[in-house]
Structures are given as structure tokens and as C-alpha cells.
Design a protein around this motif. Structure first.
Motif, PDB file in Angstrom:
ATOM      1  N   SER A 148      44.024  48.439  45.025  1.00 16.75           N
ATOM      2  CA  SER A 148      44.751  47.248  45.491  1.00 16.75           C
ATOM      3  C   SER A 148      45.046  47.360  46.977  1.00 16.75           C
ATOM      4  N   GLN A 188      45.988  40.027  40.596  1.00 17.60           N
ATOM      5  CA  GLN A 188      45.907  40.450  39.200  1.00 17.60           C
ATOM      6  C   GLN A 188      46.592  39.434  38.277  1.00 17.60           C
ATOM      7  N   ASP A 208      41.493  41.206  42.594  1.00 18.02           N
ATOM      8  CA  ASP A 208      42.183  42.407  42.154  1.00 18.02           C
ATOM      9  C   ASP A 208      42.367  42.402  40.634  1.00 18.02           C
ATOM     10  N   GLU A 209      41.452  43.029  39.944  1.00 15.84           N
ATOM     11  CA  GLU A 209      41.473  43.076  38.476  1.00 15.84           C
ATOM     12  C   GLU A 209      41.870  41.727  37.868  1.00 15.84           C
TER      13      GLU A 209
HETATM   14 MG   LIG Z   1      46.005  47.787  41.535  1.00 16.28          MG
END
Ligand SMILES: [Mg+2]
Ligand SMILES: Nc1ncnc2c1ncn2[C@@H]1O[C@H](COP(=O)(O)OP(=O)(O)O)[C@@H](O)[C@H]1O
Lengths: 258, 273
Positions: A58, A87, A163-164
Motif C-alpha cells: 500500500s 481497498q 490496492d487489493e
Molecule cells: Mg495494504
């Protein structure tokens, strides 16, 4: 962050939109999240990063977006048009889907009619036509993520950071959104930097997969993925695909142990 | 911007409030309280001391008694005006105070202690002083009301402004939004649920504050508090209880109103407060 490169080199095919060399970042608390990271993302590339949690993935995106500044090394980002999908969907609960998708353009003072049109296009593109006036609480997790995606698409980013984004979704929704993302990538020629903890997702989506070691994170492996874009979903059931996933997983485990 | 879509309204319908299921429990409790009241009035208290708690129907009858009823409603009206004026000022002042403190850490450090002092200061002891300074009528009563109702507005608004998620804030920062834009489009809307909670608490306190004001200031226009202390002095039990009840019902109505308002304003995205 450093100066953007001159526009002529930035728009050239194959020029690096993101260029990190020997990047180190130490947080005020004293945690060194990244150390000696080299990473390039060129136009037309979709690079995924996998690594153990807490290794600074991140942080990598936070640097690329300008939210953090490197402690040492160079972090060049050669465009002002950076999209960032967090995320969590981070939708404003009091805004409708349409109003959420328009938000970034609104903050950049784009004209009302322009942003309305761009928002509608983005909403159609992520398959949410008909849900324009719904509120976030009326949507499923997958739909919220798509709103978040549409919100960034409105700005027509040249460099797209993820981010994911699908980490919290179930397998089916994730595979479905993976294919949508690939379709978007083929339609809009952005460069992608994608964080995930799923090796198979990384291999399926990317032109290149980068493996990071545990904290402080550094790049310990890089794998070019051979298949053309847009990808045939069936490749996920081939032996070659399984072999690649195995190789990346292996590198990930080695990086973790070292 | 756009009108609400019928589908959205339909899927967001709040719990049904008409059914027996909904009303049976509170009505049962009300019945039990009235039953207990009768029991104390008729069985527990000696008839010679029944003035300590007259039975419910005699208390209610006081509203229709020409000697008491008109006085009570007029006094309630006077108190209501003080309470609502004080509340309106407390809301505006409290929200502005919190927004000011939210601008910078040093401003908050400088101003928050005074908000806390508002809460800890013995206002009852100050009330006579306020009377001397501002007279014993409207102005002084409104000031007492503000002093009592202000703190929840300040603290709830500040809490609400600070409740903004980091991710949301970064979304705005990445677009280089100004602090003013962040306040207007992010912090303020995010704070609305907390602000409405503050309003509800302050509304109840404003009613108490207005009553305390005219309870102490016997001079000037008579409010319900003044009437209560008058009936007390004269040992007029029925109208005494009737006016206490009236004041409480008024407080409940104001409290409910703000709950209703909150649900109307933000219930669509936040759910009922
Ligand atoms: Mg992360
Ligand atoms: N704002 C911060 N202040 C201090 N330490 C942080 C901060 N953000 C992240 N870290 C630390 O830096 C390391 C890397 O974090 P992060 O980039 O979020 O990792 P990842 O995304 O790979 O899980 C972690 O050890 C984390 O605790």
C-alpha cells in the motif's frame, strides 16, 4: 514527489509512466516500509504486486499517488492523471451512485454537463446502468467496488493504482470483476499497478507480476506473463497458467522466508 | 440534485409503526405506571395525605378547570418560546463553535476547555446572577437556556466532524480539494448524524433550561416553571402535577420532533437516529 517528465516522453508508447529507483520510505514512527525498491510501469503494462502483508504494498501506491513522500531514492510519476482505487470502496453514503461517480470531477471543477456525461459513460462501462439513483447502502459489496472503479474512470487516468480492490469479495464476483477490469484495460489504454494477495488473480490480470519480500519490502522477483490482452478466461484452466502461478507462489514463499 | 427514485424509496422503507406489535409494549408500561399511581394515591397514601399524589384523573381534570387550565397553557406557551429561541441559538452557536475548533489543533486546544466549563459550571448558582445582569424576563431566560443546552451541540458536532474516515479524506486530498470544500462536501454531511443526536439532547435540555429560568425568575412573564413554584407554595396538588406533566409532555414532543426530523433529513442514507 519528483517533477513529472516532459509531456513528449510521457505520451510516447512504452515510456515509463511510473519509475521508482532505489526507493526507501521510513514512516515517522520509525517503521521502514520500503527499502531499495526499483519498479517501472510503462504505458500498456498492467503490473501486479504480490507480497506478504505489511511489506509495504500500500505504501508503494501511496507514494505513487503523492500521499507519501519517499525518504530517499527517486519516485517519478510522469502523469497528472492518476486513478486510485482503494481497498474499500470509500463511497460517500449520502450520495447516490451517480453523485459518487461524479465526485472527483466535481472536485476538479469540471462542468456540470461534462461530468454528468462522463459519469453516465463510466456507470454504463462498469455495468451499473439503472442503478444511478441508488444509495451505497442499497448495493452489494461487488457493486460498490464497481462504483468506486467508475468514479476513477471518469477522470480518464493514464496511471491506474489498485490496492487489493477485490480482496473482500467472494470468488465468483472477483472473477467477474477481473474480466471487467481486463475489458476496461483493453478499451482505455491506461497503465495499471495492481496490488493483490491472490497470486492467481495477479497472473490472470497482468502483463507482469512483481514479487516483494517481507518488511522492509523490496522487489525479489519479476515474471512476464505471455498471453495477449484481452485474455481468454479459459487460460485459467491450462497447465501453463498453473505452472506460472506455481512459480510466482514459490518466489513469494522464498521472499517471505529470507 | 435529482428527485428520489421510487425504487430507492421503496427499498428503504422504515420498520412499520402501525401494528399492535409495535405499540403493545410501550402501552403496557404506560398502563402499569398509571396502575401504580392509582395504587399509591388510593391504597398506599392515607386519605388525609392524598395531596402528596392525587390520582391521575383528578390531575387530568385540572386542565379543564377554568381556574387552572388557561393559565397552564399560556404559561407553557411562554416557556416554549423561550426554550425554542434558546435552542435555535444554541444549535447555531454550538455548530459554529465546533466548526471553528475543527479548523486547527491549536484553536481546539484554546477553545475546548471553555466548552467543558459550560458543562461543569453550576448553572443553577449562576441563574440569579444572570437575572441581575439581564433582567428577569425573556433575555435572561433565553441565556439560561443557551447555557444549559449548548454543550451537547458543541461536543456532538465536533465529534461528528472528526468522525470522517481517513480514506474519504484522502479521496478529497488527492483531488487537491480546499479545506473549505472538505468541510462542505465531506465533514459536514458526515457530521449530520452526530449533529442531529446533539440536537435531540439539547432540545430536551432547552426545555429544562427554560423551566429552570422561569422557576427562578418569579418576576416577569409567567412560564410553566413559575406556575409550578406558585402551585407548590399554595399546595395546589392537582394543578401542580398537571403542570409538571404538561412540561414533560412538551419536552417529549420536542425530543420526538428532532428524531423525526433526523430520520426525514438523513434517514435515507443513515437509517433512523
Ligand atoms: Mg495494504
Ligand atoms: N501511516 C503509517 N505510519 C506508520 N507506519 C505505517 C503507516 N502506514 C503503514 N505503516 C507500516 O508500514 C508497513 C507497510 O504497510 P503497508 O504499506 O500498508 O503494507 P501492505 O499494504 O503491504 O500490507 C507496515 O508495517 C505498517 O504497519
Amino acid at each position: 514527489m519528483s517533477e513529472p517528465a516532459p509531456a513528449s516522453t510521457a505520451t510516447e508508447q512504452g515510456a515509463a509512466l511510473l519509475d521508482f529507483s532505489d526507493v526507501q520510505l521510513t514512516y515517522p514512527g520509525g517503521t521502514t516500509a520500503l527499502s531499495g525498491v526499483d519498479l517501472k510501469v510503462r504505458r500498456g503494462e498492467f503490473v501486479s504486486v504480490v507480497g506478504p502483508s505489511g511489506c509495504g504494498k500500500s505504501t508503494l501506491l501511496r507514494i505513487a499517488s503523492g500521499l507519501e513522500t519517499v525518504t530517499s531514492g527517486d519516485a517519478h510519476v510522469a502523469t497528472d492523471h492518476v486513478g486510485y482505487v482503494f481497498q474499500d470502496a470509500t463511497l460517500l453514503p449520502w450520495r447516490t451512485v451517480r453523485q459518487n461517480v461524479e465526485l472527483l470531477a466535481e472536485l476538479r471543477d469540471h462542468g456540470r454537463a461534462d461530468r454528468r456525461e462522463a459519469a453516465q459513460k463510466a456507470i454504463d462501462m462498469v455495468g451499473l446502468t439503472g442503478f444511478e439513483d441508488h444509495l451505497p447502502r442499497q448495493l452489494s459489496g461487488g457493486m460498490r467496488m464497481r462504483v468506486s472503479l467508475a468514479r476513477s474512470l471518469v477522470m480518464d487516468p493514464e496511471l491506474f493504482l489498485f490496492d487489493e480492490p477485490f480482496g473482500a469479495l467472494d470468488e465468483i464476483t472477483r472473477e467477474y470483476l477481473n474480466d471487467e477490469l481486463l475489458r476496461l484495460f483493453a478499451e482505455r489504454s491506461f497503465a495499471g499497478l495492481f496490488i493483490t494477495h491472490s497470486v492467481s488473480e495477479a497472473v490472470y490480470l497482468s502483463t507482469k507480476v512483481v514479487v516483494m519480500s517481507g518488511r522492509p519490502g523490496k522487489v525479489v522477483g519479476s515474471f512476464d506473463i505471455p498471453w495477449d490482452m484481452p485474455r481468454d478466461p479459459e487460460i485459467r484452466y491450462t497447465a501453463e497458467y498453473a505452472a506460472l502461478v506455481g512459480e510466482v507462489s514459490h518466489a513469494l514463499r522464498e521472499g517471505h522466508d529470507s | 440534485m435529482s428527485a428520489p427514485e421510487p425504487t430507492a424509496a421503496a427499498t428503504l422503507r422504515l420498520p412499520i409503526r402501525g401494528g399492535v406489535q409495535y405499540w403493545a409494549p410501550p402501552l403496557t408500561v404506560a398502563g402499569l405506571i398509571i396502575g401504580l399511581w392509582y395504587f399509591v394515591s388510593y391504597v398506599f397514601l392515607d386519605p388525609s395525605r392524598s395531596y402528596l399524589l392525587p390520582p391521575p384523573h383528578e390531575v387530568i381534570a385540572a386542565y379543564w378547570d377554568p381556574a387552572f387550565g388557561p393559565d397552564m397553557f399560556e404559561a407553557l406557551w411562554n416557556t416554549a418560546i423561550v426554550a425554542l429561541t434558546g435552542l435555535a441559538i444554541a444549535i447555531v452557536l454550538g455548530v459554529s463553535w465546533a466548526i471553528t475548533m475543527n479548523q486547527a489543533a491549536w484553536v481546539e486546544r484554546s477553545l475546548y476547555p471553555y466548552a467543558v466549563i459550560l458543562q461543569t459550571i453550576p448553572i443553577l448558582a449562576l441563574v440569579p446572577l444572570i437575572g441581575f445582569w439581564f433582567g428577569f424576563d425573556f433575555t435572561a431566560r433565553v441565556i439560561v437556556t443557551i447555557l444549559i443546552a449548548l454543550f451537547p451541540m458543541v461536543s456532538n458536532t465536533l465529534f461528528g466532524l472528526k468522525s470522517v474516515e481517513q480514506g474519504h479524506r484522502e479521496l478529497f486530498i488527492l483531488q487537491r480539494a480546499s479545506q473549505w470544500t472538505i468541510l462542505r462536501k465531506l465533514q459536514f454531511p458526515a457530521a449530520l448524524p452526530a449533529i442531529f443526536t446533539g440536537m435531540r439532547i439539547s432540545a430536551g435540555l432547552a426545555v429544562v433550561g427554560a423551566i429552570v429560568g422561569d422557576f427562578f425568575f418569579q418576576r416577569g412573564t409567567r412560564g410553566i416553571g413559575g406556575l409550578i413554584s406558585l402551585y407548590q407554595a399554595r399546595l395546589n396538588a392537582e394543578p401542580l402535577f398537571a403542570s409538571i406533566l404538561l412540561a414533560s409532555v412538551f419536552g417529549v414532543i420536542v425530543f420526538w420532533f428532532f428524531g423525526w426530523l433526523a430520520t426525514r433529513m438523513i434517514g435515507r442514507w443513515h437509517g433512523p437516529i
